[in-house]
Design an enzyme around this catalytic site. Structure first.
Site, PDB file in Angstrom:
ATOM      1  CB  SER A 182      -3.847  45.901  14.294  1.00 33.87           C
ATOM      2  OG  SER A 182      -4.981  45.695  13.493  1.00 33.87           O
ATOM      3  CG  HIS A 210      -1.601  45.439  17.922  1.00 35.34           C
ATOM      4  ND1 HIS A 210      -0.407  45.077  17.347  1.00 35.34           N
ATOM      5  CD2 HIS A 210      -2.569  44.854  17.194  1.00 35.34           C
ATOM      6  CE1 HIS A 210      -0.648  44.318  16.293  1.00 35.34           C
ATOM      7  NE2 HIS A 210      -1.953  44.168  16.175  1.00 35.34           N
ATOM      8  CE  LYS A 241      -1.611  40.674  16.854  1.00 38.72           C
ATOM      9  NZ  LYS A 241      -3.047  40.796  16.776  1.00 38.72           N
TER      10      LYS A 241
HETATM   11  C1  LIG Z   1      -4.105  40.197  16.226  1.00 33.92           C
HETATM   12  C2  LIG Z   1      -5.371  40.562  16.829  1.00 33.92           C
HETATM   13  C3  LIG Z   1      -6.266  39.586  17.253  1.00 33.92           C
HETATM   14  C4  LIG Z   1      -6.030  38.121  17.013  1.00 33.92           C
HETATM   15  O1  LIG Z   1      -5.109  37.616  17.910  1.00 33.92           O
HETATM   16  P1  LIG Z   1      -4.551  36.138  17.707  1.00 33.92           P
HETATM   17  O2  LIG Z   1      -4.073  35.753  19.056  1.00 33.92           O
HETATM   18  O3  LIG Z   1      -3.466  36.219  16.699  1.00 33.92           O
HETATM   19  O4  LIG Z   1      -5.689  35.298  17.238  1.00 33.92           O
HETATM   20  C5  LIG Z   1      -7.431  39.987  17.864  1.00 33.92           C
HETATM   21  N1  LIG Z   1      -7.702  41.303  18.041  1.00 33.92           N
HETATM   22  C6  LIG Z   1      -6.878  42.269  17.624  1.00 33.92           C
HETATM   23  C7  LIG Z   1      -7.231  43.694  17.852  1.00 33.92           C
HETATM   24  C8  LIG Z   1      -5.676  41.933  17.002  1.00 33.92           C
HETATM   25  O5  LIG Z   1      -4.861  42.889  16.595  1.00 33.92           O
END
Ligand SMILES: *Cc1c(COP(=O)(O)O)cnc(C)c1O
Length: 393
Positions: A182, A210, A241
């Site tokens: 990310s 992502h 996301k």
């Molecule tokens: C954003 C993210 C999460 C967390 O996701 P949420 O649904 O916002 O809790 C978990 N793993 C990765 C790799 C992320 O980028």
């Protein structure tokens, strides 16, 4: 609160502020697509995870209103008591089809899905091989499991194999990685991990947060992108996301999912996804299944923006995705840089330690399908002006 006993908090906060590492959230006063209002100023948002613009899509809004009329607002229970509505099971079925797996289980968030899954799969006496840049929720899931944790160099399958060789005799072995990282936007070398998983008899888990809605046909994610269906044991995902909502899930075999319904603590002890979130996610998948036009637009925008940033001379690292890290080094510089972008109507926050290693501060831009050409040009102009002020181009 006794002020003396907690004076260390004041000291720590002061230190963060001095080092330019203090990052209070900005309050958004209004939103319309990629346009937001902060402190009365209209800005173009370049740092949300709203890859496809679904976060305020009319179709999702409509689906949510309808679902709320039918089912109410909150599930008011954990899944196993009375928190499972037909919407939840419909979403899980639809997600399983979309990801081309046997079964899916939803969680309140991607973070919760990682915390639930890792300790359910490995424990004391087992060993986890974890990429050094994995997301915080994977790191915390690993710690909760009480398994031994071995970190391997970022995306380095040679280093991983070296470490696997030393552990031939341990009980269960889990290899875990982000799909798309990310902060840098690079993609994990998943085919190599699949080979190692088979060679050393491991379990393979990928967090596709992502990658969904971004990689692979119709945004099915990293497994589709590398055509590795059936070869990755556990896929964790988030709907927070590209789906533009909030929610997490685990995709895999029927056996894995059944086990998580019995041992996933966030499934057993925390309330189910809300009705609104569940209905919105269901609609988002329907949209992605029907058409890949948003994904095409996302990639066109991404290529246009990245090409122009590189032509101007910015260091945007090794990104292979719509995540564009504009590397600046010093945290203070990155925060000042972001402030000047803000003054030019571009909202792109600086990111420093502990989210990225010390000395690797950056502005992280995330491109969206909802950006117009003129939005992208405006941002490019702002980056050019500020980049010259800071002498980074
Ligand atoms: C954003 C993210 C999460 C967390 O996701 P949420 O649904 O916002 O809790 C978990 N793993 C990765 C790799 C992320 O980028």
């Amino acid at each position: 609160m006794d002020s003396n006993r907690f004076s260390w908090i004041d000291k720590e906060l002061l230190r963060l502020k001095k080092e330019g590492l203090y990052s209070p959230p900005k309050v958004i006063e209004a939103t319309k697509g990629v346009y937001i209002k902060i402190s009365g100023r209209k800005l173009i948002n370049f740092c949300s995870n709203n890859y496809l613009g679904l976060a305020d899509d009319k179709r999702l809004k409509l689906a949510v209103k309808k679902a709320i009329d039918e089912f109410g607002i909150g599930p008011a229970a954990v899944r196993t008591i009375s928190g499972t509505t037909k919407l939840h099971t419909d979403l899980e079925r639809k997600l399983a089809q979309f990801k081309k797996v046997n079964k899916v289980l939803t969680f309140q968030s991607g973070f919760a899905a990682n915390l639930a899954t890792i300790p359910a799969i490995v424990g004391e006496g087992d060993i986890i091989f974890s990429d050094e840049l994995n997301h915080a929720s994977i790191i915390d899931g690993c710690r909760l499991s009480k398994a031994e944790i071995t970190r391997f160099s970022h995306c380095d399958f040679v280093d991983l194999e070296r470490k696997l060789k030393r552990q031939k005799n341990s009980k269960r072995k889990l290899i875990v990685t982000d799909g798309v990282f990310s902060m840098d936007g690079d993609i994990a070398p998943l085919p190599h991990f699949v080979d190692l998983t088979q060679k050393y008899n491991c379990i393979l888990m990928v967090d596709d947060a992502h990658g969904e809605g971004v990689l692979g046909k119709n945004g099915r994610g990293i497994v589709e992108y590398f055509n590795l269906h059936g070869k990755v044991d556990i896929e964790v995902g988030t709907m927070s996301k590209a789906f533009g909502v909030v929610g997490g899930y685990v995709a895999g075999s029927a056996q894995l999912i059944e086990w998580l319904t019995q041992r996933g603590r966030q499934f057993l002890f925390s309330s189910a996804m809300t009705i609104a979130d569940t209905a919105a996610c269901l609609e988002a998948i329907k949209i992605l299944e029907k058409s890949d036009s948003l994904i095409k637009k996302l990639w066109n925008n991404t290529n246009y923006f990245k090409e122009n940033m590189q032509i101007m001379g910015f260091d945007i690292g090794k990104s292979q995705t719509p995540i564009v890290p504009v590397l600046l080094g010093d945290a203070k510089k990155a925060f000042e840089f972001s402030k000047l972008l803000f003054e030019r109507g571009v909202f792109a926050k600086a990111i420093g330690y502990p989210t990225v290693p010390p000395g690797k501060a950056r502005i992280r831009v995330i491109i969206s399908a909802a950006h117009s050409k003129s939005d992208l040009n405006k941002a490019l102009r702002a980056f050019e002006e500020v980049g010259k002020i800071f002498k980074v181009i």
